[in-house]
Design a protein around this motif. Structure first.
Motif, PDB file in Angstrom:
ATOM      1  N   ARG A   1       0.252  -1.383  -0.228  1.00 32.09           N
ATOM      2  CA  ARG A   1       0.020  -0.037   0.138  1.00 32.09           C
ATOM      3  C   ARG A   1       1.100   1.835  -0.275  1.00 32.09           C
ATOM      4  NH1 ARG A   1      -3.327  -2.224   5.101  1.00 32.09           N
ATOM      5  NH2 ARG A   1      -3.497  -4.460   4.354  1.00 32.09           N
ATOM      6  N   LEU A   2       0.530   1.905  -1.466  1.00 29.11           N
ATOM      7  CA  LEU A   2       1.480   3.184  -0.546  1.00 29.11           C
ATOM      8  C   LEU A   2       0.456   4.609  -1.325  1.00 29.11           C
ATOM      9  CD1 LEU A   2       3.595   2.318  -3.915  1.00 29.11           C
ATOM     10  CD2 LEU A   2       4.160   2.247  -1.629  1.00 29.11           C
ATOM     11  N   LEU A   3      -0.329   5.167   0.258  1.00 33.35           N
ATOM     12  CA  LEU A   3      -1.661   5.407   0.152  1.00 33.35           C
ATOM     13  C   LEU A   3      -1.146   6.538   0.668  1.00 33.35           C
ATOM     14  CD1 LEU A   3      -3.820   3.676   2.022  1.00 33.35           C
ATOM     15  CD2 LEU A   3      -3.432   3.877  -0.779  1.00 33.35           C
ATOM     16  N   ASP A   4      -0.988   7.941  -0.040  1.00 33.47           N
ATOM     17  CA  ASP A   4      -0.725   9.150   0.199  1.00 33.47           C
ATOM     18  C   ASP A   4      -1.600  10.054   1.685  1.00 33.47           C
ATOM     19  OD1 ASP A   4       0.429  11.799   1.187  1.00 33.47           O
ATOM     20  OD2 ASP A   4       0.595  12.294  -0.465  1.00 33.47           O
ATOM     21  N   PRO A   5      -1.207  10.250   3.069  1.00 30.01           N
ATOM     22  CA  PRO A   5      -2.820  10.609   3.853  1.00 30.01           C
ATOM     23  C   PRO A   5      -3.071  11.971   3.800  1.00 30.01           C
ATOM     24  CG  PRO A   5       0.095  10.262   5.117  1.00 30.01           C
ATOM     25  CD  PRO A   5       0.463   9.894   3.776  1.00 30.01           C
ATOM     26  N   ARG A   6      -1.917  13.132   2.798  1.00 30.18           N
ATOM     27  CA  ARG A   6      -1.925  14.209   2.345  1.00 30.18           C
ATOM     28  C   ARG A   6      -2.360  14.490   1.365  1.00 30.18           C
ATOM     29  NH1 ARG A   6       2.908  13.424   4.348  1.00 30.18           N
ATOM     30  NH2 ARG A   6       3.810  13.568   2.411  1.00 30.18           N
ATOM     31  N   LEU A   7      -3.417  14.107   0.606  1.00 25.76           N
ATOM     32  CA  LEU A   7      -4.306  14.118  -0.626  1.00 25.76           C
ATOM     33  C   LEU A   7      -5.184  15.477  -0.070  1.00 25.76           C
ATOM     34  CD1 LEU A   7      -5.351  10.336  -0.958  1.00 25.76           C
ATOM     35  CD2 LEU A   7      -3.852  11.311  -1.808  1.00 25.76           C
ATOM     36  N   PRO A   8      -5.035  16.203  -1.781  1.00 33.83           N
ATOM     37  CA  PRO A   8      -6.135  16.996  -1.826  1.00 33.83           C
ATOM     38  C   PRO A   8      -7.813  16.620  -1.174  1.00 33.83           C
ATOM     39  CG  PRO A   8      -5.138  16.493  -4.244  1.00 33.83           C
ATOM     40  CD  PRO A   8      -4.452  15.774  -2.632  1.00 33.83           C
ATOM     41  N   GLN A   9      -8.397  17.767  -1.303  1.00 33.55           N
ATOM     42  CA  GLN A   9      -9.953  17.506  -0.562  1.00 33.55           C
ATOM     43  C   GLN A   9     -10.481  17.116  -1.865  1.00 33.55           C
ATOM     44  OE1 GLN A   9     -12.001  20.454   2.120  1.00 33.55           O
ATOM     45  NE2 GLN A   9     -13.453  18.936   2.294  1.00 33.55           N
ATOM     46  N   VAL A  10     -11.275  16.139  -2.081  1.00 34.78           N
ATOM     47  CA  VAL A  10     -12.120  15.841  -2.791  1.00 34.78           C
ATOM     48  C   VAL A  10     -13.380  15.388  -2.635  1.00 34.78           C
ATOM     49  CG1 VAL A  10     -10.106  14.814  -4.642  1.00 34.78           C
ATOM     50  CG2 VAL A  10     -12.049  13.086  -2.922  1.00 34.78           C
ATOM     51  N   SER A  11     -14.853  15.788  -4.052  1.00 31.87           N
ATOM     52  CA  SER A  11     -15.861  15.310  -3.522  1.00 31.87           C
ATOM     53  C   SER A  11     -16.216  13.990  -2.574  1.00 31.87           C
ATOM     54  CB  SER A  11     -16.889  15.502  -3.751  1.00 31.87           C
ATOM     55  OG  SER A  11     -16.272  15.121  -5.413  1.00 31.87           O
ATOM     56  N   SER A  12     -17.257  14.057  -1.711  1.00 31.97           N
ATOM     57  CA  SER A  12     -17.607  12.506  -1.293  1.00 31.97           C
ATOM     58  C   SER A  12     -18.057  11.601  -2.104  1.00 31.97           C
ATOM     59  CB  SER A  12     -18.752  12.962  -0.780  1.00 31.97           C
ATOM     60  OG  SER A  12     -20.181  13.046  -0.681  1.00 31.97           O
ATOM     61  N   ASP A  13     -18.335  11.744  -3.871  1.00 32.49           N
ATOM     62  CA  ASP A  13     -18.441  11.587  -4.808  1.00 32.49           C
ATOM     63  C   ASP A  13     -17.404  11.093  -6.156  1.00 32.49           C
ATOM     64  OD1 ASP A  13     -21.590  11.624  -4.446  1.00 32.49           O
ATOM     65  OD2 ASP A  13     -21.457  13.122  -5.674  1.00 32.49           O
ATOM     66  N   THR A  14     -16.523  11.562  -5.520  1.00 29.75           N
ATOM     67  CA  THR A  14     -15.521  11.475  -5.965  1.00 29.75           C
ATOM     68  C   THR A  14     -14.383  10.204  -4.828  1.00 29.75           C
ATOM     69  OG1 THR A  14     -14.933  13.166  -7.358  1.00 29.75           O
ATOM     70  CG2 THR A  14     -12.876  12.314  -6.749  1.00 29.75           C
ATOM     71  N   GLU A  15     -14.689  10.229  -4.147  1.00 28.32           N
ATOM     72  CA  GLU A  15     -13.811   9.031  -3.010  1.00 28.32           C
ATOM     73  C   GLU A  15     -14.901   7.764  -2.929  1.00 28.32           C
ATOM     74  OE1 GLU A  15     -14.429  10.593   1.285  1.00 28.32           O
ATOM     75  OE2 GLU A  15     -12.500  11.757   1.416  1.00 28.32           O
ATOM     76  N   LEU A  16     -15.783   7.804  -3.066  1.00 22.97           N
ATOM     77  CA  LEU A  16     -16.594   6.375  -3.324  1.00 22.97           C
ATOM     78  C   LEU A  16     -16.254   6.074  -4.808  1.00 22.97           C
ATOM     79  CD1 LEU A  16     -19.119   4.846  -2.505  1.00 22.97           C
ATOM     80  CD2 LEU A  16     -20.867   5.826  -3.425  1.00 22.97           C
ATOM     81  N   VAL A  17     -16.006   6.720  -6.202  1.00 20.39           N
ATOM     82  CA  VAL A  17     -15.452   6.479  -7.255  1.00 20.39           C
ATOM     83  C   VAL A  17     -14.404   5.651  -6.819  1.00 20.39           C
ATOM     84  CG1 VAL A  17     -14.709   7.208  -9.729  1.00 20.39           C
ATOM     85  CG2 VAL A  17     -17.560   7.873  -8.686  1.00 20.39           C
TER      86      VAL A  17
END
Length: 339
Positions: free
Chosen positions: A235-251
């Motif tokens: 897992r290479l998951l960046d915790p400092r991602l820019p804020q996105v919408s809830s729909d984008t997170e779900l996609v």
């Protein structure tokens, strides 16, 4: 005879052939090109010292042949230049896919072919907008149905299985020795079924996404996948991602979920790399496996992924990994909030 045809004279409307239609304009363009070529050729022959006898002499045949060749060549070049946009339009018609946005033909905006190309581009704009709207409604209905099923699994079937477990425990405490082993086996079966119901409900409705955010949900998804399939996940998951919408997170979550499901079913992989990072004005999800790879066949799963990507204006690329396996990349453009 049926009266439907006579009662509805507009059932099969004739194509418009007025003076302003593209077909009429194209006809006059070709007519003028041919007329210009032949007029120029006639003028050149008339003003040149060359003459044609009757009957034609043998030494005059080369002159006529050269003149005809020049006129035909000039006419062919002019027609080829004028009709070149039709070839580009045909190519676009053959490759057009409403799940891939922005495939258009550049046009100068002049002439009948320019208007035809502009009209075709406008038609693609309308079709893509309508496809995007219908996809949004379909996916929203799908997510609502997933949540309803997950809620029923958790609240009804899950609670019923819990009651069965408690009843089995009470029965086990009072059962004679010869039935204890059989009741213990039934109890373990019911407990395993309850765990499966909870896992299905969690996959249908990612509560961790709503409660703890995208990074936690991706970690949980990777952990569940690894536990069920036995495939190692880096897992290479960046915790400092820019804020996105809830729909984008779900996609993002659903596309990652579909990719991992496909890997478990078809790839025969032993290792998966799951990456989610911010790169140059975009959030990029990459999922790479070391499985069998092979030609990419776009079935219902991949089409569904493309529809979800289209919903948020993202680009989805699926191709072979550098060595072997498959690589999926989802690129979501992100607008700087300071702009």
């Amino acid at each position: 005879m049926s009266r439907s045809a006579s009662n509805h004279p507009q059932a099969f409307p004739r194509a418009h052939r007025g003076p302003g239609s593209p077909a009429s304009a194209l006809f006059w363009r070709l007519f003028l090109i041919n007329g210009l070529v032949f007029t120029t050729g006639l003028t050149a022959l008339a003003l040149s010292p060359a003459t044609v006898s009757s009957p034609v002499l043998l030494n005059e045949l080369p002159i006529l042949a050269v003149g005809l060749a020049v006129m035909l060549t000039t006419n062919a070049l002019l027609l080829r230049t004028s009709l070149a946009p039709l070839g580009a339009l045909t190519t676009l018609m053959e490759r057009v896919d409403l799940l891939r946005f922005g495939d258009r033909i550049a046009h100068s905006g002049n002439g009948d072919l320019g208007r035809l190309i502009a009209t075709f581009n406008a038609m693609l704009d309308r079709l893509e907008a309508e496809r995007s709207t219908s996809t949004a409604h379909a996916l929203a209905a799908q997510e609502a149905e997933r949540q309803r099923i997950a809620r029923e699994l958790h609240d009804e079937i899950g609670q019923s299985l819990t009651v069965v477990l408690l009843s089995l425990k009470r029965a086990l405490d009072r059962a004679p020795g010869e039935l204890r082993e059989e009741l213990c086996a039934v109890q373990e079966t019911v407990r395993a079924s309850l765990d499966e119901v909870r896992q299905v409900a969690r996959r249908l409705r990612p509560g961790v996404l709503e409660d703890l955010g995208l990074i936690s949900a991706m970690n949980s998804l990777a952990g569940d996948f690894s536990a069920v399939s036995g495939v190692t996940v880096t897992r290479l998951l960046d915790p400092r991602l820019p804020q996105v919408s809830s729909d984008t997170e779900l996609v993002i979550y659903r596309i990652a979920q579909e990719c991992l499901t496909n890997i478990a079913r078809h790839a025969h992989a032993t290792h998966v790399e799951l990456s989610l990072r911010a790169e140059a004005g975009a959030v990029v999800l990459r999922i790479t496996d070391n499985g069998t790879g092979g030609p990419i066949r776009e079935g219902a799963g991949i089409r569904g992924m493309r529809e979800r990507a289209m919903l948020i204006g993202a680009d989805l690329d699926i191709d072979g990994a550098p060595v072997h396996g498959t690589r999926v990349r989802l690129t979501i453009p992100v607008t700087d909030p300071r702009e």
